[in-house]
Write a protein that holds these residues in place. Structure first.
Motif, mmCIF file in Angstrom:
data_model
loop_
_atom_site.group_PDB
_atom_site.id
_atom_site.type_symbol
_atom_site.label_atom_id
_atom_site.label_comp_id
_atom_site.label_asym_id
_atom_site.label_seq_id
_atom_site.Cartn_x
_atom_site.Cartn_y
_atom_site.Cartn_z
ATOM 1 N N TYR A 97 0.861 -1.176 0.000
ATOM 2 C CA TYR A 97 0.000 0.000 0.000
ATOM 3 C C TYR A 97 0.900 1.229 0.000
ATOM 4 O O TYR A 97 1.866 1.291 0.773
ATOM 5 C CB TYR A 97 -0.892 0.014 1.251
ATOM 6 C CG TYR A 97 -1.705 1.265 1.399
ATOM 7 C CD1 TYR A 97 -2.822 1.479 0.606
ATOM 8 C CD2 TYR A 97 -1.346 2.253 2.314
ATOM 9 C CE1 TYR A 97 -3.572 2.637 0.731
ATOM 10 C CE2 TYR A 97 -2.091 3.413 2.443
ATOM 11 C CZ TYR A 97 -3.207 3.601 1.650
ATOM 12 O OH TYR A 97 -3.935 4.752 1.778
ATOM 13 N N GLU A 98 0.608 2.157 -0.866
ATOM 14 C CA GLU A 98 1.363 3.407 -0.946
ATOM 15 C C GLU A 98 0.399 4.574 -1.007
ATOM 16 O O GLU A 98 -0.678 4.462 -1.603
ATOM 17 C CB GLU A 98 2.257 3.439 -2.188
ATOM 18 C CG GLU A 98 3.462 2.545 -2.101
ATOM 19 C CD GLU A 98 4.510 3.036 -1.125
ATOM 20 O OE1 GLU A 98 4.669 4.265 -0.944
ATOM 21 O OE2 GLU A 98 5.194 2.185 -0.533
ATOM 22 N N VAL A 99 0.796 5.652 -0.414
ATOM 23 C CA VAL A 99 -0.018 6.865 -0.444
ATOM 24 C C VAL A 99 0.888 8.069 -0.676
ATOM 25 O O VAL A 99 2.024 8.098 -0.203
ATOM 26 C CB VAL A 99 -0.855 7.016 0.852
ATOM 27 C CG1 VAL A 99 0.024 7.239 2.059
ATOM 28 C CG2 VAL A 99 -1.887 8.115 0.720
ATOM 29 N N GLN A 111 0.437 12.294 -0.515
ATOM 30 C CA GLN A 111 -0.447 13.409 -0.190
ATOM 31 C C GLN A 111 0.124 14.694 -0.754
ATOM 32 O O GLN A 111 1.333 14.935 -0.654
ATOM 33 C CB GLN A 111 -0.633 13.518 1.315
ATOM 34 C CG GLN A 111 -1.389 12.317 1.861
ATOM 35 C CD GLN A 111 -1.576 12.385 3.351
ATOM 36 O OE1 GLN A 111 -0.622 12.609 4.072
ATOM 37 N NE2 GLN A 111 -2.809 12.186 3.785
ATOM 38 N N THR A 161 2.611 6.945 -7.480
ATOM 39 C CA THR A 161 2.003 6.138 -6.424
ATOM 40 C C THR A 161 1.837 4.690 -6.859
ATOM 41 O O THR A 161 2.150 3.758 -6.106
ATOM 42 C CB THR A 161 0.650 6.747 -6.006
ATOM 43 O OG1 THR A 161 0.827 8.135 -5.726
ATOM 44 C CG2 THR A 161 0.086 6.058 -4.787
ATOM 45 N N THR A 175 -5.117 13.271 -1.984
ATOM 46 C CA THR A 175 -4.498 12.056 -1.471
ATOM 47 C C THR A 175 -4.586 11.001 -2.566
ATOM 48 O O THR A 175 -5.668 10.697 -3.057
ATOM 49 C CB THR A 175 -5.221 11.574 -0.196
ATOM 50 O OG1 THR A 175 -5.117 12.591 0.801
ATOM 51 C CG2 THR A 175 -4.610 10.295 0.321
ATOM 52 N N ALA A 229 -3.615 7.047 -3.652
ATOM 53 C CA ALA A 229 -3.310 5.777 -3.009
ATOM 54 C C ALA A 229 -3.336 4.650 -4.047
ATOM 55 O O ALA A 229 -4.107 4.691 -5.006
ATOM 56 C CB ALA A 229 -4.316 5.481 -1.900
#
Length: 132
Positions: A4-6, A8, A37, A124, A126
């Motif tokens: 999982y990558e985010v 912002q 991302t 954001t 993701a």
């Protein structure tokens, strides 16, 4: 879940549509940030785009995903876009709507790798890599 990558982008917090200059900047940064991302999630999972059976996008529009696919060198046929005109953007439910379509339609089989990608309010971005 394999990764999982985010990302912002607080400079776009709020409603860019209320500020034309900010909206132009957001539109210019949207694709590169989404691609960054996605690539980071794949790297963390130890996979390549070609390892994915399917990419499940947020259902904002088809044009942006076609452009992202061109930039990534990823076949648009391996992005589930059929729900964009049929269902539209369902905010946080897009991933689940698209996953249901992919599994009931046979596009995902046990063991397949897939990626869910989305961007939302507050800028954001993701991406999550999963194995079905």
């Amino acid at each position: 879940m394999l990764s999982y990558e985010v990302r912002q982008r607080p400079e776009f917090d709020g409603r860019p549509v209320d500020d034309p200059e900010l909206m132009v900047r957001y539109q210019r940064e949207y694709q590169p940030t989404m691609i960054e991302t996605i690539e980071a999630a794949l790297d963390r999972a130890g996979l390549e785009l070609s390892d994915l059976a399917l990419l499940l996008p947020h259902n904002v529009n088809q044009a942006s995903w076609r452009m992202i696919c061109r930039q990534l060198g990823h076949p648009v046929e391996r992005v589930l876009l059929e729900n964009v005109p049929a269902v539209g953007h369902s905010f946080a439910a897009d991933a689940f709507v698209n996953l249901r379509t992919a599994t009931t339609g046979g596009a995902l089989r046990p063991g397949d790798h897939y990626l869910i990608a989305a961007a939302g309010i507050g800028a954001t971005f993701a991406a999550m890599v999963l194995q079905h």
